[in-house]
Design an enzyme around this catalytic site. Structure first.
Site: not given
Length: 494
Positions: A79, A160, A184
């Site tokens: 990420k 997210s 998330s």
């Protein structure tokens, strides 16, 4: 032989170790998948050389007869909130568009030390602020799933960690890192039919991870199976003196301790999680999950978490307040974007840089956070929210007197279409209704896929555990995984 890019982390690790295939063959297969999947917009930066270098090191170690590292031969996605030395790290924001760290985050370094390689940096909601991956400066991530009714509407992969969930579901990587501030990891895992666990706050170091809300942010793994999550979490976790909130505890052998036998465990069903307007399919899946855990030997009890209704409002005061403080460092002076209008003074440069660099959702949360921290409103909002947080944590403590785990839905719906909720921030924030309470309390929580809705989209079940009891959370996840038999995967269109 099964195509290498369809294998799980455990299968790749074991296959490389046993000589069924080479780590380089695996890395090449996944590099090819990443290169072919630009339509998903899951990767912001591809790093095929990093994946190949780690693979070659694993193959060389095996050829030399050395004991292979725990994740040798396994390429993963990272990420783009984790700083990676020499590789652009943006937090999906214009303000960090050209930022290349000279250092490595602790979590990513732990994974490289365990033998993993990096396929690339994954897209996300800007500064991890969002539930649909629509706030990225670099464009929306598209879910690989499509509705069964033939509609071609692009679906949200959750947020997210939407790039992570989309990439794992589409088999672009066998596993990926995520971060979970209010859900998330878990919500995007539920939207895309994969597993993901947020460990106890402090299990994984936050050092080198771009901050959103420091008292809530926690890294965790996202993968297709519970076993894969356990493998990755073992590699990611550990004490770090550079993070003052890091827990100075040994990392348990979570994979070795996996068992779907829940005899002797009591699973609580929080009555407050039955919210108005919840789809019948979510309720039906919840009941099915209860039956699965009972079949695994667990005793089911109803529990009460009376302050649940206040969790979301408290979270959306605390998290923006911390974001307002954390994001003050982006001022155009030391690194990142600098917008310097002609004749501007220092304050005008700050204002111009932030106006140009931050997206609308980030600005919204900074303004909310600045407001609730301001002199006239601090006690009315921020202090009250912290008191509510303490009450929510106390609710969980009292629930543990009656049970060992909690079972709830992960999200109040299946994936929605991109653009469907972006005009209504409150509707978007309600996606976190089931995930936020455990985040406020710092508890481990996991989402595992339980089935499909009528449109053929994945639905997730969430297990919440006591602090530091990731093992029970993983075991309950395994029990659900074994009984759900979830093998659905998106049909390839990208």
């Amino acid at each position: 032989m099964t195509e290498l890019a369809d294998l799980t982390i455990a299968a790749i690790r074991d296959g490389v170790r046993d000589g069924a295939f080479t780590a380089r063959e695996v890395a090449e297969a996944f590099n090819a998948r990443v290169a072919e999947a630009s339509a998903l917009n899951a990767f912001l930066v591809a790093t095929p050389d990093h994946a190949l270098a780690a693979a070659d090191a694993a193959d060389a170690a095996r050829a030399a007869g050395e004991t292979l590292k725990p994740m040798a031969g396994v390429p993963i996605g990272m990420k783009d909130l984790f700083c990676t030395a020499g590789v652009r790290t943006t937090a999906a924001s214009h303000i960090l568009e050209d930022f290349t760290p000279t250092y490595e985050s602790t979590v990513s370094q732990n994974l490289w030390n365990a033998g993993a390689g990096m396929l690339g940096k994954l897209n996300l909601d800007q500064f991890a602020m969002g539930s649909s991956n629509e706030t990225s400066y670099f464009g929306n991530v598209i879910s690989p799933w499509r509705r069964r009714d033939g509609g071609n509407a692009a679906l949200a992969p959750g947020g997210s960690s939407g790039g992570s969930s989309s990439a794992v579901a589409a088999r672009l990587c066998p596993g990926a890192t995520g971060t979970d501030t209010g859900g998330s990891i878990r919500q995007p895992a539920a939207f895309t039919g994969i597993s993901g666990i947020k460990p106890t706050y402090g299990r994984c170091s936050r050092w080198g991870t771009i901050a959103f809300a420091s008292s809530l942010d926690q890294a965790g793994p996202m993968a297709r199976t519970v076993r894969d999550c356990a493998i990755m979490l073992e590699a990611m976790a550990g004490f770090d003196a550079k993070d003052s909130t890091s827990l100075q505890l040994d990392v348990p052998a979570w994979e070795a301790g996996l068992s779907g036998d829940l005899r002797g465990k009591r699973v609580g069903i929080p009555k407050e999680y039955r919210v108005d307007g919840m789809p019948a399919e979510i309720e039906a899946l919840w009941q099915q999950g209860i039956a699965w855990l009972r079949d695994a030997g667990a005793e089911i009890v109803e529990v009460s978490l009376p302050h649940t209704q206040y969790a979301l409002p408290a979270y959306y005061i605390i998290a923006p307040a911390e974001a307002s403080s954390n994001l003050a460092r982006y001022d155009g002076v030391r690194y990142g974007l600098r917008d310097l209008p002609d004749g501007a003074n220092l304050q005008q440069m700050y204002a111009a840089t932030r106006a140009a660099g931050f997206g609308p959702e980030v600005k919204r949360r900074i303004m909310i956070g600045t407001y609730v921290l301001s002199a006239g409103f601090y006690d009315a909002y921020y202090t009250q929210a912290q008191k509510v947080r303490a009450l929510i944590a106390r609710d969980f403590e009292r629930a543990w007197e009656q049970c060992d785990l909690l079972l709830a839905p992960t999200a109040p719906s299946a994936a929605f279409a991109l653009g469907e909720k972006s005009a209504d921030p409150i509707a978007m924030y309600l996606n976190d209704v089931f995930t936020v309470p455990s985040s406020l309390a710092g508890l481990p929580a996991m989402s595992v896929p339980g089935g499909l809705d009528a449109a053929g989209l994945p639905l997730g079940l969430q297990i919440i555990g006591k602090a530091l009891d990731e093992q029970s959370v993983l075991n309950a996840g395994l029990a659900i995984e074994e009984r759900a038999g979830f093998t659905a995967r998106p049909e390839r269109w990208w």
